[in-house]
Design a protein around this motif. Structure first.
Motif, PDB file in Angstrom:
ATOM      1  N   ASP A 187      45.113  32.365  45.742  1.00 30.12           N
ATOM      2  CA  ASP A 187      43.341  32.872  45.198  1.00 30.12           C
ATOM      3  C   ASP A 187      42.520  31.790  45.716  1.00 30.12           C
ATOM      4  OD1 ASP A 187      41.251  33.157  43.544  1.00 30.12           O
ATOM      5  OD2 ASP A 187      42.247  33.593  41.773  1.00 30.12           O
ATOM      6  N   THR A 211      33.639  39.087  43.239  1.00 29.49           N
ATOM      7  CA  THR A 211      32.870  38.887  42.295  1.00 29.49           C
ATOM      8  C   THR A 211      32.025  37.463  42.239  1.00 29.49           C
ATOM      9  OG1 THR A 211      34.461  39.793  41.023  1.00 29.49           O
ATOM     10  CG2 THR A 211      32.723  38.759  39.739  1.00 29.49           C
ATOM     11  N   LYS A 212      32.533  36.699  42.686  1.00 29.16           N
ATOM     12  CA  LYS A 212      31.904  35.134  42.837  1.00 29.16           C
ATOM     13  C   LYS A 212      30.986  35.064  44.039  1.00 29.16           C
ATOM     14  CE  LYS A 212      35.063  34.659  39.435  1.00 29.16           C
ATOM     15  NZ  LYS A 212      34.482  34.905  38.174  1.00 29.16           N
TER      16      LYS A 212
HETATM   17  C1  LIG Z   1      39.762  31.749  40.178  1.00 29.14           C
HETATM   18  C2  LIG Z   1      39.444  33.046  39.921  1.00 29.14           C
HETATM   19  N1  LIG Z   1      40.315  33.964  40.186  1.00 29.14           N
HETATM   20  C3  LIG Z   1      40.023  35.311  39.820  1.00 29.14           C
HETATM   21  C4  LIG Z   1      38.979  35.764  38.923  1.00 29.14           C
HETATM   22  C5  LIG Z   1      38.962  37.035  38.526  1.00 29.14           C
HETATM   23  O1  LIG Z   1      37.793  37.587  38.979  1.00 29.14           O
HETATM   24  P1  LIG Z   1      37.183  38.741  38.185  1.00 29.14           P
HETATM   25  O2  LIG Z   1      36.507  38.566  37.203  1.00 29.14           O
HETATM   26  O3  LIG Z   1      36.264  39.555  39.172  1.00 29.14           O
HETATM   27  O4  LIG Z   1      38.171  39.721  37.662  1.00 29.14           O
HETATM   28  C6  LIG Z   1      38.316  34.553  38.342  1.00 29.14           C
HETATM   29  C7  LIG Z   1      37.402  34.984  37.520  1.00 29.14           C
HETATM   30  O5  LIG Z   1      36.554  33.998  36.955  1.00 29.14           O
HETATM   31  C8  LIG Z   1      38.634  33.414  38.756  1.00 29.14           C
HETATM   32  O6  LIG Z   1      37.750  32.128  38.402  1.00 29.14           O
END
Ligand SMILES: Cc1ncc(COP(=O)(O)O)c(C=O)c1O
Length: 393
Positions: A187, A211-212
């Motif tokens: 990730d 998303t980020k």
């Molecule tokens: C490290 C990490 N991976 C994955 C996600 C998941 O993303 P989403 O909110 O788009 O499902 C997040 C969300 O905060 C995250 O912090």
């Protein structure tokens, strides 16, 4: 990123050029610079024969559109991947990737500082379907090596973890996992492909909560999985079986956000560094957990392997009553109280770090406040932190 990449129609491109050109095909769309936002389920075929042969580029909305292709091309180019699969959320990207590579009876290794909902998927869904998850301490390579002595289907990790920011030795984790025959997935949301590219280190899959930072404006959810060969083909198959499509507007908005990724990340990084250094010099703060900061945990690994740092990190307060730390967070004016990160805005959250791990202890008396440093003026953010810390006494 390796400075030279080959994703603009055979021309070598540097990262900024890739971000400006990747996924574009203006002359395919009457000269309009951006691809269309294709809202589609049905795709028409010229005749029955073509429905049988499927010999046309697009066949059904779920299987891809010009909009999804544009984003996939850009992410693949940045990650150095053959293909990218888009999922409706970052979490869906993590779960479809893991699910694609396991079957009942398998065992997987997951880093103990993993994003908590990914952990819940492993402990819940995977357990119900007969897949065992064993968590490993990101800082203990020796134990990781021992865990790999038993058959391991997948090794899943983040670097750094997004709550307490321990770094793992990513190249070593990948090399050991590969030697043991496990599929590796990272990730990579924290670093973005600008600051780390897992595939260059031999990792099988690079996953993003787009998303980020990729989307960057806190107005959508999206996930990406990038990889090569059989592994990404298997992810795409499971993604197709699950019907895990991303919505066209979110795909388009992510593409739009990514055009400014480099500019935003440069500013995020600069602001975070200024704020983190100020916090590190303040005696009310016990630790600053930001691998980019000299002396911080994981700094040497970050410096060796990463090209930069994003703006998500944590500070800790030791031995403070919970109520004081709550008052500190509640008193912040420019930092909103909210989960997520990667948008233009600054955020703070109080994190229950001790409850989120099984292999690593976290001192009960050390409160963790996670900060996301946005695009605000860092001098204003420092003033805000200072006034809020006055409440700590
Ligand atoms: C490290 C990490 N991976 C994955 C996600 C998941 O993303 P989403 O909110 O788009 O499902 C997040 C969300 O905060 C995250 O912090």
């Amino acid at each position: 990123m390796s400075d030279e990449s080959d994703a603009t129609g055979g021309r070598p491109a540097r990262v900024q050029t890739l971000l400006a050109h990747g996924g574009l095909d203006p002359h395919g769309y009457h000269g309009f610079v951006n691809p269309p936002v294709v809202h589609a389920s049905t795709v028409l075929y010229p005749d029955v024969e073509t429905t049988r042969t499927r010999a046309q580029r697009y066949t059904y909305g779920r299987s891809g559109t010009p909009t999804t292709d544009a984003l996939c091309d850009l992410v693949s180019a940045l990650e150095g991947a053959e293909k990218t699969v888009l999922a409706p959320t970052g979490l869906a990207a993590c779960t479809v990737a893991i699910a694609a590579m396991v079957k009942a009876g398998d065992r997987i290794l997951v880093v103990d500082n993993v994003y908590n909902p990914t952990r819940k998927f492993c402990d819940g869904f995977l357990t119900r379907f007969g897949v065992e998850t064993v968590y490993f301490d990101p800082t203990d390579l020796q134990t990781f090596r021992t865990l790999l002595e038993q058959p391991t289907a997948v090794v899943f990790f983040e670097a750094p973890g997004s709550v307490t920011f321990e770094m793992c030795d990513v190249p070593a984790i990948i090399a050991l996992a590969k030697a043991a025959g496990a599929v590796t997935m990272m990730d990579n949301s924290w670093a973005t492909p600008l600051f780390f590219r897992p595939l260059e280190h031999g990792c099988d899959l690079s996953i993003h909560a787009a998303t980020k930072y990729l989307a960057g404006h806190s107005d959508l959810l999206l996930g990406t999985v990038a990889g090569n060969g059989e592994v990404i083909a298997q992810v795409r198959k499971t993604w197709d079986e699950w019907g895990e499509n991303a919505a066209p507007d979110d795909v388009y908005m992510t593409l739009r956000g990514m055009r400014t990724l480099d500019v935003r990340m440069e500013r995020h990084q600069r602001n975070a560094r200024i704020v983190a250094e100020w916090l590190a010099a303040d005696s009310r703060v016990s630790r600053v957990l930001y691998p980019a900061l000299p002396g911080a945990p994981g700094h040497n690994l970050w410096k060796r392997d990463f090209d930069g740092a994003s703006s998500l990190f944590a500070i800790t307060f030791k031995g403070r009553p919970d109520a004081d730390v709550v008052t500190f967070v509640d008193s912040l004016r420019l930092f909103g109280i909210g989960y997520s990160w990667g948008g233009f805005e600054s955020l703070a959250t109080l994190q229950p770090a001790h409850a989120m791990r099984v292999t690593m202890d976290w001192p009960q008396d050390e409160a963790v406040v996670r900060l996301h440093v946005g695009l605000d003026d860092p001098a204003d953010l420092i003033e805000d932190l200072d006034q809020a810390m006055a409440h700590l006494g």
